[in-house]
Design a protein around this motif. Structure first.
Motif, short mmCIF file in Angstrom:
data_model
loop_
_atom_site.label_atom_id
_atom_site.label_comp_id
_atom_site.label_asym_id
_atom_site.label_seq_id
_atom_site.Cartn_x
_atom_site.Cartn_y
_atom_site.Cartn_z
N LYS A 60 41.10 37.65 35.33
CA LYS A 60 41.84 36.48 35.80
C LYS A 60 41.33 35.21 35.14
N ARG A 106 45.77 40.91 29.11
CA ARG A 106 46.74 41.62 29.95
C ARG A 106 46.73 43.11 29.67
N CYS A 133 43.69 44.71 31.50
CA CYS A 133 43.58 44.52 32.96
C CYS A 133 44.08 45.75 33.70
N THR A 134 43.28 46.24 34.64
CA THR A 134 43.63 47.43 35.42
C THR A 134 43.99 47.08 36.86
N HIS A 190 46.43 45.62 39.38
CA HIS A 190 47.84 45.30 39.32
C HIS A 190 48.17 43.92 39.89
N ALA A 195 47.20 41.58 37.21
CA ALA A 195 48.15 41.80 36.10
C ALA A 195 49.42 41.00 36.33
N GLN A 196 49.91 40.96 37.58
CA GLN A 196 51.11 40.18 37.89
C GLN A 196 50.90 38.69 37.61
N LEU A 241 48.79 37.45 35.40
CA LEU A 241 48.72 37.29 33.95
C LEU A 241 50.12 37.32 33.34
N ASP A 242 50.99 38.21 33.87
CA ASP A 242 52.38 38.26 33.38
C ASP A 242 53.06 36.91 33.60
#
Length: 644
Positions: free
Chosen positions: A603, A622, A625-626, A628, A631-632, A634-635
């Motif tokens: 993050k 991204r 990154c494991t 989730h 990850a959202q 970062l998206d």
């Protein structure tokens, strides 16, 4: 009143503090002056009445007020015992009585003499008494008068309930007949109290008139009993005291409920009064004076007259404390003792041992002041309170005994008191010798010195050959130094002591490394003109890295054998701090990282890439990154960056 007519007041003899009162304005000697005590004034301060010219000036601590009187000059004046009335004798021979605020004119009486009386005094608060040579004139409230003649010179002393007339061979009390006495003994009196007193006489003569008297006064019997009890208190003769108390006791028999406390109190009071009135004692107090004086002060007066036995018996009879009496007796005995000190000590201890907890300090002090030091020391052994015992031992130069007693008490404040006294008084070596074999004193001295006096602590350790403790103090002093050279000097002294002791190998090695680090830091300060003193090895490496002194950071690592993992972490933090990514990359490629390459802060890495507008870097984060949820986030950042 001073020679220049200035007034000075002293209101407390125990702690005398003379205070100057307001200016009187006098330019010549006043005709007379008198004082109103502070408890009787509205201001609650001393007031002085000064007769000058035809008027009176009232002076207190702040001002002098002229009363603008025309009746003067006043050659004599006196204030009543309750402070409410003022008796004045004018130059024309008139006695004038007014209130002390001069608002009420109470009485006037013209005498046949313009010569001022030798004395003008109050007889209680009821009348005024004047004395000329061989003549005593008593003036009542309404101008009534009585004259007494005396062949010998006399002196008048005002009391709260009368006036004492003292001559060469006797003391008389002139007073108003008490109301209770008049009610019973007045000729032809038919008051309930008189009939009760008469009823007792009939009863003792077996006359039925006794029952008739009791029946007659039955509704007022309680008042009659109280009146007889009160009248008994005013009597000096034992016969009338007993007769009146017997009458009261006789009346009580016909009452179903009567609180006998007044009867018991009066019986006790009369027993005390009769004891002190006995000619061997010679204190002819009246009942009213005794109540005003209080039993405690009466006992004190007896003690001051050295009537210890009577004082003790009265105190025990009235359930008062006897400590002061016994202590005063013991002190008096010491002052006049003719026997040896051991016998005196035994006599005092035997007498006082019946009162556990009684203080021997004052007695011992008296013995010391009279030159009986050995007796004083023996008496102090019986003092139960160390707080009283120790200071006196110190004043008697019994220093070691004082220290032992303070330690035995367990009171650390008391021990410190003796320690500081000894330190001020004795040479240093003798001071240390006195406390060396006393563990508590040594411990307390160490605690104090560690906080307040390290030089004394070093001297204490040195004389006791406690080299390691001394080295510890020097080491602590060294780390308190701001200058590197001074710090190194102190550490070398401590290190030498550690090296000489086989049990301090670790301490010697640590100090040696500390000196080595300080020497390195000293060189770094010269090279970089930055402060390094006081930093740890890791902090030194960190600061060298921040300053770009990578070779020096490596030297510190080599000299002090810093572990790879520790070195990498310190250097990593420093490089990130200054954002030196080039050096960070070199470090990462220098050899295999002992701390790994990924730290899992996806993050934070993504947010940093977003701030740097590094699209490629953000995609790499991204991709690895494991989590989730992260990850959202970062998206979302990728989408925002792409939109820009």
């Amino acid at each position: 009143m001073t020679g220049n007519y200035q007034l000075i007041s002293v209101t407390n003899f125990y702690e005398p503090q003379p205070k100057q009162m307001a200016e009187t304005g006098l330019i010549e000697l006043p005709h007379s002056w008198t004082v109103i005590p502070p408890q009787y004034t509205l201001s609650r301060h001393v007031e002085v009445l000064i007769a000058t010219g035809t008027t009176i000036i009232v002076v207190d601590s702040k001002e002098a007020q002229d009363q603008f009187l025309q009746q003067g000059p006043f050659t004599k004046m006196t204030v009543s015992p309750n402070g409410k009335f003022l008796a004045l004798f004018t130059a024309e021979g008139k006695l004038w009585v007014v209130s002390t605020d001069f608002e009420k004119n109470l009485s006037e009486y013209a005498t046949k003499s313009k010569i001022p009386p030798q004395q003008l005094v109050w007889c209680g608060t009821d009348s005024v008494v004047m004395y000329w040579d061989k003549i005593v004139l008593m003036i009542g409230p309404f101008g009534d008068w009585i004259k007494f003649s005396y062949d010998d010179p006399i002196f008048l002393s005002s009391e709260i309930d009368g006036v004492r007339i003292m001559s060469n061979d006797k003391c008389e009390l002139l007073q108003k007949v008490p109301a209770a006495t008049e009610e019973i003994f007045k000729i032809g009196s038919t008051s309930p109290a008189a009939m009760l007193f008469d009823a007792l006489d009939h009863y003792e003569r077996r006359s039925p008139k006794a029952d008739e008297n009791i029946r007659t006064i039955r509704p007022e019997l309680v008042d009659a009993v109280d009146c007889c009890i009160e009248a008994a208190g005013f009597e000096f003769h034992h016969y009338y005291q007993r007769s009146l108390l017997k009458a009261a006791s006789f009346g009580k028999c016909f009452l179903d409920q009567y609180n006998a406390d007044r009867f018991v109190d009066m019986a006790q009071t009369l027993r005390v009064l009769n004891a002190i009135r006995f000619y061997d004692i010679g204190i002819p107090l009246t009942y009213v004076q005794y109540k005003r004086l209080t039993p405690e002060i009466l006992v004190d007066r007896l003690v001051q007259r050295h009537q210890h036995l009577l004082a003790l018996r009265i105190a025990e009879y009235l359930n008062l404390r006897t400590d002061k009496i016994l202590i005063h007796w013991a002190c008096a005995k010491i002052k006049v003792a003719s026997e040896d000190e051991d016998a005196t000590c035994r006599t005092i201890v035997d007498k006082l041992s019946k009162n556990p907890g009684l203080s021997f300090a004052e007695i011992a002090k008296t013995a010391y002041n009279t030159g009986q030091t050995r007796l004083a020391t023996k008496l102090l052994d019986y003092e139960p309170r160390a707080a009283d015992q120790v200071p006196l031992l110190m004043s008697m130069q019994e220093d070691e005994s004082a220290l032992i007693k303070a330690i035995e008490s367990g009171d650390t404040d008391l021990v410190y008191l003796v320690i500081f006294h000894l330190k001020r008084k004795l040479p240093l070596g003798e001071f240390f010798r006195m406390i060396n074999n006393k563990p508590l004193a040594c411990s307390l001295l160490e605690v104090y010195c560690k906080e307040q006096d390290r030089e004394l602590l070093k001297d204490f350790y040195y004389q006791d050959d406690r080299r390691i403790e001394s080295a510890n103090v020097i080491l602590s002093e060294g780390f308190d130094q701001k200058d590197i050279n001074e710090r190194i000097s102190k550490l070398k002294i401590a290190g030498k002591t550690y090296q000489d002791d086989k049990e301090c190998i670790f301490e010697a090695k640590v100090v040696d490394e500390a000196i080595k680090l300080l020497q390195l830091q000293s060189q770094l300060e010269k090279d970089t003109h930055q402060s390094f003193c006081g930093l740890s090895i890791s902090e030194t490496i960190y600061k060298c890295t921040v300053l770009g002194q990578h070779a020096k950071a490596t030297k510190v690592r080599t000299d002090f054998k810093v572990a790879d993992k520790r070195f990498w972490w310190v250097k990593l933090r420093a490089l990130v701090k200054v954002r030196d990514w080039e050096q960070l990359e070199k470090l990462a490629k220098s050899k295999k990282s002992p701390i790994g390459y990924e730290i899992g802060a996806f993050k934070e890495a993504g947010e940093q890439a977003f701030l740097n507008k590094d699209m490629e870097g953000l995609r790499q984060v991204r991709g690895k990154c494991t989590n989730h949820i992260v990850a959202q986030e970062l998206d979302s950042l990728l989408a925002q960056l792409h939109a820009k």
